[in-house]
Scaffold this motif. Structure first.
Motif, PDB file in Angstrom:
ATOM      1  N   ARG A  26       0.822  -1.219   0.000  1.00 31.10           N
ATOM      2  CA  ARG A  26       0.000   0.000   0.000  1.00 31.10           C
ATOM      3  C   ARG A  26       0.854   1.266   0.000  1.00 31.10           C
ATOM      4  O   ARG A  26       0.485   2.278   0.580  1.00 31.10           O
ATOM      5  N   SER A  27       2.014   1.166  -0.633  1.00 33.60           N
ATOM      6  CA  SER A  27       2.863   2.339  -0.833  1.00 33.60           C
ATOM      7  C   SER A  27       3.239   2.383  -2.312  1.00 33.60           C
ATOM      8  O   SER A  27       3.097   1.379  -3.033  1.00 33.60           O
ATOM      9  N   GLU A  86       5.208  -0.465  -3.888  1.00 33.83           N
ATOM     10  CA  GLU A  86       4.585  -1.761  -4.137  1.00 33.83           C
ATOM     11  C   GLU A  86       4.610  -2.104  -5.625  1.00 33.83           C
ATOM     12  O   GLU A  86       4.646  -3.290  -6.002  1.00 33.83           O
TER      13      GLU A  86
END
Length: 276
Positions: free
Chosen positions: A125-126, A129
């Motif tokens: 979720r960054s 990723e």
């Protein structure tokens, strides 16, 4: 209390390297009434491979656990990238440092690829990723386990399992690598390959701390060495400064001779053997 020798100053070739990536101040660890570390001061800098050496029970793995945040201290402070360890959240710390434990056994039937993919978990979720697939592929290739990607972990040899664990650490893509005996189960060629990778990460600007038992390997690949005995720091400095015959013979309680490699100039430590 044993006096700590700071034999040489850290290299200033990397400007960032003058600020420690890891620093401990007067760290003491007591476990079940036994003092494991006593008043330990330690620093590791970006751009350097720093080896921890010492006899069995010297406190090497405990110190690595302390700076990883996995071992509580009785007293003293630990700073990662200038911040006290308590200031980091679990996720933040996982993005800052990667840890290869001495015992990296996996008992569930994950595939090699799945284990390496676990190294990408901190970046879920960054924006990073999006790099997962490429990073995992590069980590498999770097550790020479591409051909094992679909094998289940319980079917691997000790050396294959060790390389898989190292690939997971590489896939985590942090600026600090903490490696506890990464060469222990490896053959000669793969020992050299793993330490070459660790050295390359240091040359790229990472701070790499590695626990090693083989003193000659430590001498060949390290920028700096910290020698521990009975939970205390005996000496810190370059391999040439730390690995003297007198000091190693005293700490390991066995006579050694130290020769210099004719090409690289790094120390080669040989035990003195008597009789046939």
């Amino acid at each position: 209390m044993m006096r700590i020798e700071s034999l040489t100053e850290p290299s200033a070739t990397n400007a960032a390297g003058r600020t420690p990536a890891i620093e401990t101040d007067a760290v003491t660890v007591d476990i079940e009434g036994h003092r494991i570390l006593s008043d330990v001061a330690f620093a590791a800098h970006p751009g350097q491979l720093h080896a921890l050496i010492g006899p069995n029970g010297a406190g090497k793995s405990t110190l690595l656990g302390v700076i990883a945040g996995d071992q509580n201290v009785t007293s003293g402070t630990v700073r990662i990238s200038g911040k006290e360890l308590s200031e980091w959240s679990v996720r933040q710390l996982a993005r800052e440092r990667a840890v290869l434990l001495q015992d990296h056994s996996v008992f569930f039937p994950f595939s090699v690829r799945q284990v390496v993919e676990m190294g990408r978990t901190p970046w879920a979720r960054s924006p990073r990723e999006d790099d997962d697939e490429d990073v995992v592929a590069a980590s498999l290739a770097a550790t020479d386990i591409e051909h094992l990607a679909d094998r289940r972990i319980p079917s691997l040899s000790g050396g294959e399992s060790a390389r898989t664990a190292f690939a997971r650490v590489l896939a985590q893509q942090t600026g600090i690598l903490l490696l506890d005996e990464p060469t222990a189960a490896l053959d000669l060629g793969h020992q050299e390959a793993v330490l070459q990778l660790a050295r390359e990460r240091a040359q790229a600007g990472d701070a790499v701390v590695v626990v090693l038992h083989d003193l000659t390997l430590a001498a060949a690949w390290s920028d700096r060495i910290t020698l521990l005995e009975r939970g205390q720091v005996v000496a810190t400095g370059t391999p040439v400064d730390v690995l003297t015959a007198e000091r190693i013979s005293a700490v390991y309680r066995h006579p050694v001779e130290v020769l210099m490699h004719p090409t690289t100039g790094t120390p080669i430590i040989l035990p003195v053997r008597t009789g046939e």
